[in-house]
Design an enzyme around this catalytic site. Structure first.
Site, short mmCIF file in Angstrom:
data_model
loop_
_atom_site.label_atom_id
_atom_site.label_comp_id
_atom_site.label_asym_id
_atom_site.label_seq_id
_atom_site.Cartn_x
_atom_site.Cartn_y
_atom_site.Cartn_z
N ASP A 18 0.86 -1.19 0.00
CA ASP A 18 0.00 0.00 0.00
C ASP A 18 0.89 1.24 0.00
O ASP A 18 1.74 1.40 0.89
CB ASP A 18 -0.89 -0.04 1.27
CG ASP A 18 -1.90 1.09 1.29
OD1 ASP A 18 -2.05 1.77 0.25
OD2 ASP A 18 -2.52 1.30 2.34
N MET A 19 0.72 2.09 -1.00
CA MET A 19 1.53 3.30 -1.06
C MET A 19 1.17 4.22 0.11
O MET A 19 0.02 4.24 0.56
CB MET A 19 1.29 4.05 -2.39
CG MET A 19 1.49 3.21 -3.63
SD MET A 19 3.08 2.38 -3.68
CE MET A 19 4.19 3.77 -3.85
N TYR A 23 -1.32 10.33 -3.09
CA TYR A 23 -1.42 11.53 -3.93
C TYR A 23 -0.41 12.60 -3.46
O TYR A 23 0.13 13.35 -4.26
CB TYR A 23 -2.83 12.12 -3.88
CG TYR A 23 -3.90 11.31 -4.61
CD1 TYR A 23 -3.66 10.01 -5.05
CD2 TYR A 23 -5.16 11.84 -4.84
CE1 TYR A 23 -4.64 9.27 -5.68
CE2 TYR A 23 -6.15 11.12 -5.49
CZ TYR A 23 -5.89 9.83 -5.90
OH TYR A 23 -6.87 9.12 -6.52
N ARG A 60 -0.12 14.76 9.39
CA ARG A 60 -0.90 13.96 10.35
C ARG A 60 -0.37 14.15 11.76
O ARG A 60 -1.11 14.11 12.74
CB ARG A 60 -0.86 12.48 9.97
CG ARG A 60 -1.60 12.18 8.66
CD ARG A 60 -1.61 10.70 8.33
NE ARG A 60 -1.78 10.51 6.89
CZ ARG A 60 -2.08 9.37 6.30
NH1 ARG A 60 -2.23 8.27 7.02
NH2 ARG A 60 -2.21 9.30 5.00
N ASP A 120 -3.58 2.59 -5.64
CA ASP A 120 -2.28 2.56 -4.96
C ASP A 120 -2.07 1.31 -4.12
O ASP A 120 -1.29 1.32 -3.18
CB ASP A 120 -2.11 3.83 -4.09
CG ASP A 120 -2.91 3.75 -2.79
OD1 ASP A 120 -3.94 3.07 -2.78
OD2 ASP A 120 -2.46 4.36 -1.80
N GLU A 121 -2.77 0.24 -4.45
CA GLU A 121 -2.61 -1.01 -3.67
C GLU A 121 -2.43 -2.20 -4.60
O GLU A 121 -3.07 -2.28 -5.64
CB GLU A 121 -3.87 -1.27 -2.85
CG GLU A 121 -4.00 -0.44 -1.62
CD GLU A 121 -5.35 -0.67 -0.95
OE1 GLU A 121 -5.58 -1.79 -0.46
OE2 GLU A 121 -6.16 0.27 -0.95
P1 TTP Z 1 -5.50 5.57 0.71
O1 TTP Z 1 -4.58 4.43 0.39
O2 TTP Z 1 -6.75 5.27 1.44
O3 TTP Z 1 -4.74 6.65 1.56
P2 TTP Z 1 -3.33 7.31 1.37
O4 TTP Z 1 -2.48 6.57 0.40
O5 TTP Z 1 -3.50 8.78 1.09
O6 TTP Z 1 -2.72 7.24 2.82
P3 TTP Z 1 -2.23 5.96 3.62
O7 TTP Z 1 -0.75 6.12 3.77
O8 TTP Z 1 -2.93 6.06 4.93
O9 TTP Z 1 -2.60 4.73 2.87
O10 TTP Z 1 -5.89 6.29 -0.64
C1 TTP Z 1 -5.01 6.35 -1.76
C2 TTP Z 1 -5.27 7.65 -2.48
O11 TTP Z 1 -6.61 7.68 -2.94
C3 TTP Z 1 -5.10 8.86 -1.61
O12 TTP Z 1 -3.76 9.32 -1.60
C4 TTP Z 1 -6.06 9.83 -2.20
C5 TTP Z 1 -7.13 8.99 -2.85
N1 TTP Z 1 -8.37 9.01 -2.05
C6 TTP Z 1 -9.39 9.89 -2.40
O13 TTP Z 1 -9.26 10.60 -3.39
N2 TTP Z 1 -10.52 9.91 -1.66
C7 TTP Z 1 -10.70 9.12 -0.56
O14 TTP Z 1 -11.75 9.17 0.09
C8 TTP Z 1 -9.66 8.19 -0.22
C9 TTP Z 1 -9.82 7.28 0.96
C10 TTP Z 1 -8.51 8.17 -0.99
#
Ligand code: TTP
Length: 663
Positions: A18-19, A23, A60, A120-121
Site C-alpha cells: 500500500d503506497m 497523492y 498527520r 495505490d494497492e
Molecule cells: P489511501 O490508500 O486510502 O490513503 P493514502 O495513500 O493517502 O494514505 P495511507 O498512507 O494512509 O494509505 O488512498 C489512496 C489515495 O486515494 C489517496 O492518496 C487519495 C485517494 N483518495 C481519495 O481521493 N478519496 C478518498 O476518500 C480516499 C480514501 C482516498
C-alpha cells in the site's frame, strides 16, 4: 475454542503493498520543494479551502485529517502546504496518480503474480519466488541481510518494548534454520518484499508499506499496521493473537450491515468474539456460505487467489454535486454526463491502444433525492448496457440509461415535473477483455467485424426512449448482461473527413487513431468536399489534434502503398469475403435508413474499412499472397512505448521519509 485448521494455502506467501499518502507523494515528486513538509492534496472546489483527500504523515503529526477542509487544516497546522488536485472538464483529473500507480505496479510485478487492487494497492503472490529463494539462497545461509528487511515488524516476535534488540530478533527469526517451513517461506517473502520496496523507492521516489502473510486477508490487515514506509509479517503462529482483539467492523466486508448484525444480534465486537460460535450456528443465522465464510475469517482462513491483473478491472469517471450544486434538470445532467463520458471514452481508447483491451459493459450510477417525496431513501437504480465505442455513442447511451433510471427512481413518467436532484453521477466501463490475439485466419478476422446499430427516438416530452436496440439491454445488475460487442474503430470510418484517395490514404484517419488503418478503395477519384460528412449527422470523433503517426510515416515512406498497390490487397480481401463488414454496414444502413444523407453521396465513390492494426495477429499475415506480406508487416510494426521514469537514490526507505517534522 476452535483453532484454525491448517490448509494447503497456509504455505502461500502473499504480500499486500500500500503506497503511503499516495497523492501527496505524487505531488511531492512533482514539486520536490514540498518534500518533508506537512502537505495535503485538496479537491479543486474552493469552498472552505477544498476537501482534503490525501494528507502527508508530517501533517498527520499535527492532527490534520482527511475529513477536514483546507481552512480547518490550516488552523491546526498553519504551515501546511495545500496542493490542488489537477482539474480537467470541471472535475478532478486522476491521470497523473493512475500513471504513477502503474509505474509502481510494473516494478512490483517483477517477482510474482501481481494484482492491482486499487490506484495505490497491490497484492503479490510470492510463493514461487519464496520457494526458489529457500532452495537456492535460504536466509539462514546469507551473510548479510538487507537493512530494510531487518527493520520489519514480525508479529509475535517483535514488540515496541524490544527496543534496540528488535533488529537482532528479526535477524534470528529470518535466519532460523530449524523453523517451520511456513515460517521459512514467510521469511523469504520478507526479504523479497524489502527488496521490492527499495526498488520502488529508487525508481519512483515513492515509499510504500507492506504486509506479508499466508493469505490476502492477513496481508492486507498487516500492511496497515505499521505505516509509513514499513513492513509487517504475520507468522502462522501469530494469527490468533492478531485477530483476537481486532474490531469486527474493521474487517473487510464487515463494515456494513453484516458487521452491525454481528454486533447487535450476537454481541460480537472483536474477531475473537466470533470464536464461540460453531460453523453450524453461523450458517443457521447467516446462510451456508456466509456462515462458513465468517467461521473461516475468524480463524484467519482465506483461500482467495491473487489474480494476475496489472491493469484495472474497470474504468470509471464520476463527480459529486453536493448541497446546492445538485443537478435539477435534464440539460445539466446531460452536460455533466457528456463530460464524464468524454473522459471515459479517452481512457477506453488509451486502454485499447496501449493494452489491446476492450470493455463491453457501460454502467451508469447516480445518487439522487426527491425532496417532495416523503420516501426519499429510495436509491437511484444503476443501469447497464452494452458499451459502444465512440464518445458520442457513450454519451447517448449514458443519457438513455440515466433516463431509464430516473423513471424508475421516480416510479412514474413525471420526469419533467422537477422535484428531484442528482448529487452524484458516474459512468463506468467494465467486463474488460483482451482482444484475442490468436485470430486463426486473417479472413476470419475481417469477417468477424460485425456492425451493431442502435436507434433512439425523441419523445414528445423531450426525453429519449430507447427503442428496439440490439446492443442495449437494461439491467440493474452489472454482471447480468450478456451483449454483443461493437468493436472500437468501426465508427471511426465515419468520424473524420476523408482525404482524396485513389487506392489507399492513411493520412487523416491514421493520424486520428494511433493504431488505426483505413482501407479506402477508390472507384473513382474523390474530392475532399464531397467526402466531408455533415457534422450534425455524424458520430463525433474525440477531439484530438491531428498528429503524424508511425503508421502514417510508414505509408509515406512506402511509395508502393500510395501507388495503389493496397487497393489490390483490398480486392484480395473483398474476393475472399463477399460478406465484408463494409457490405454489412451498407446493409445495416439500408435497413436502418440512417446516415442516408451523408452516405449516399460518398458511398457511391469510395468504400472505407477501418481496422485497428493492433488487433491483427501478425501470424496470419502468412496467409496473404506473398507480394502483400511485407507491406502488411510494415504497417503492423509495433509502436514505441514510453520508458519508465527513473529517479531517486535513497539508501534506506526510512531515511528517505522525513521524521523531523513532528510538532
Ligand atoms: P489511501 O490508500 O486510502 O490513503 P493514502 O495513500 O493517502 O494514505 P495511507 O498512507 O494512509 O494509505 O488512498 C489512496 C489515495 O486515494 C489517496 O492518496 C487519495 C485517494 N483518495 C481519495 O481521493 N478519496 C478518498 O476518500 C480516499 C480514501 C482516498
Amino acid at each position: 475454542m476452535p483453532v484454525a485448521k491448517p490448509e494447503a494455502s497456509d504455505s502461500r506467501v502473499i504480500a499486500h503493498i500500500d503506497m503511503d499518502c499516495f497523492y501527496v507523494q505524487v505531488e511531492q515528486r512533482k514539486h520536490p520543494q514540498l518534500r518533508g513538509l506537512p502537505t495535503a492534496v485538496v479537491q479543486y472546489n474552493s469552498w472552505k479551502g477544498g476537501g482534503l483527500i490525501a494528507v502527508s504523515y508530517e501533517a498527520r503529526n499535527y492532527g490534520v485529517k482527511r475529513s477536514m477542509r483546507g481552512d480547518e487544516a490550516k488552523e491546526v497546522c498553519p504551515e501546511i502546504q495545500l496542493v490542488q488536485v489537477p482539474v480537467a472538464r470541471g472535475k478532478a483529473d486522476l491521470n497523473t496518480y493512475r500513471e504513477a500507480g502503474s509505474q509502481v505496479v510494473s516494478i512490483l510485478a517483477r517477482r510474482g503474480r501481481c494484482e492491482r487492487s486499487s490506484i495505490d494497492e497491490v497484492y503479490l503472490d510470492l510463493t514461487d519466488a519464496a520457494e526458489r529463494m529457500l532452495t537456492e539462497t535460504s536466509p539462514h545461509s546469507l551473510e548479510t541481510i538487507i537493512e530494510e528487511a531487518l527493520k520489519s515488524h514480525v508479529l509475535g516476535i517483535t514488540s515496541r518494548e524490544d527496543g534496540i534488540d528488535v533488529k537482532e530478533k528479526v535477524r534470528e527469526w529470518l535466519c532460523k534454520s530449524d523453523a517451520d517451513r511456513r515460517d521459512k517461506l514467510l521469511a523469504c517473502g520478507v526479504l523479497i518484499v524489502a527488496d521490492l520496496r527499495m526498488q520502488v523507492l529508487q525508481e519512483t521516489q515513492f515509499t510504500c508499506s507492506a504486509g506479508i502473510a499466508h493469505n490476502k486477508m492477513l496481508a492486507k490487515l498487516a500492511s496497515a499496521m505499521n505505516k509509513p514506509a514499513q513492513q509487517t509479517a504475520v507468522p502462522f503462529s501469530s494469527v490468533k493473537g492478531l485477530l483476537e482483539s481486532f474490531p469486527i467492523k474493521k474487517m473487510k466486508q464487515l463494515g456494513g450491515k453484516l458487521g452491525s448484525s454481528l454486533q447487535t444480534d450476537l454481541g460480537v465486537n472483536t474477531v475473537g468474539d466470533l470464536w464461540q460460535f460453531s460453523e453450524g450456528k453461523l450458517q443457521e443465522r447467516y446462510g451456508i456460505n456466509t456462515g462458513t465464510w465468517l467461521w473461516n475469517i475468524a480463524r484467519g482462513i482465506n483461500g482467495e487467489e491473487v489474480e494476475g491483473r496489472l491493469l484495472p478491472k474497470s474504468h470509471g469517471s464520476g463527480k459529486t454535486f453536493p448541497g446546492p450544486r445538485a443537478l435539477k434538470n435534464l440539460p445539466s445532467v446531460q452536460h455533466w454526463l457528456n463530460e464524464l463520458c468524454e473522459e471515459l471514452s479517452e481512457r477506453l481508447q488509451s486502454d485499447l491502444e496501449h493494452n489491446r483491451r476492450i470493455a463491453r459493459n457501460l454502467t451508469l450510477h447516480a445518487h439522487a433525492y426527491k425532496p417532495n417525496d416523503s420516501d426519499s431513501h429510495d436509491k437511484f437504480p444503476s443501469k447497464s448496457c452494452a458499451l459502444r465505442y465512440g464518445t458520442l455513442k457513450i454519451q447517448e447511451d449514458a443519457m438513455n440509461l440515466f433516463q431509464v433510471g430516473l423513471r424508475e427512481f421516480l416510479d412514474s413518467s413525471k420526469v419533467t415535473q422537477g422535484g428531484w436532484g442528482i448529487t452524484g453521477l458516474s459512468v463506468s466501463a467494465s467486463k474488460i477483455i483482451a482482444i484475442p490475439s490468436g485470430t486463426c485466419s486473417i479472413k476470419k478476422y475481417f469477417q468477424g467485424q460485425q456492425p451493431i446499430c442502435s436507434s433512439s427516438k425523441p419523445l414528445e416530452d423531450g426525453y429519449i426512449e430507447t427503442t428496439e436496440h440490439p446492443s442495449l439491454s437494461f439491467s440493474g445488475d452489472e454482471d447480468s448482461t450478456s451483449v454483443p460487442i461493437e468493436l472500437p474503430g468501426q465508427e471511426a470510418s465515419m468520424q473524420v473527413p476523408y482525404f482524396p484517395c485513389n487506392g489507399v490514404d492513411f493520412g487523416q484517419e491514421a493520424a486520428a487513431s494511433t493504431s488505426g488503418l483505413t482501407f479506402c478503395v477508390g472507384r473513382e477519384s474523390c474530392s475532399e468536399s464531397n467526402l466531408v460528412e455533415p457534422e450534425s449527422t455524424l458520430p463525433e470523433e474525440p477531439r484530438r489534434e491531428p498528429k503524424t503517426h508511425a503508421l502514417d510515416q510508414q505509408v509515406r515512406k512506402n511509395p508502393s502503398v500510395e501507388k495503389g498497390k493496397s487497393s489490390s490487397i483490398l480486392d484480395f480481401f473483398r474476393r475472399a469475403d463477399t460478406n465484408s463488414p463494409l457490405q454489412k454496414q451498407d446493409q445495416a444502413d439500408k435497413m436502418q435508413g440512417r446516415h442516408q444523407s451523408h452516405r449516399r453521396g460518398s458511398s457511391q465513390e469510395r468504400e472505407t474499412w477501418h481496422y485497428k492494426a493492433d488487433e491483427i495477429d501478425p501470424s496470419v499475415i502468412n496467409e496473404l499472397p506473398p507480394e502483400f506480406q511485407e507491406e502488411v508487416r510494415d504497417w503492423l510494426r509495433p509502436l514505441k512505448r514510453p520508458n519508465v521514469v527513473k529517479g531517486g537514490s535513497g539508501v534506506s526507505i526510512a531515511s528517505f521519509f522525513s521524521s523531523t517534522n513532528k510538532p
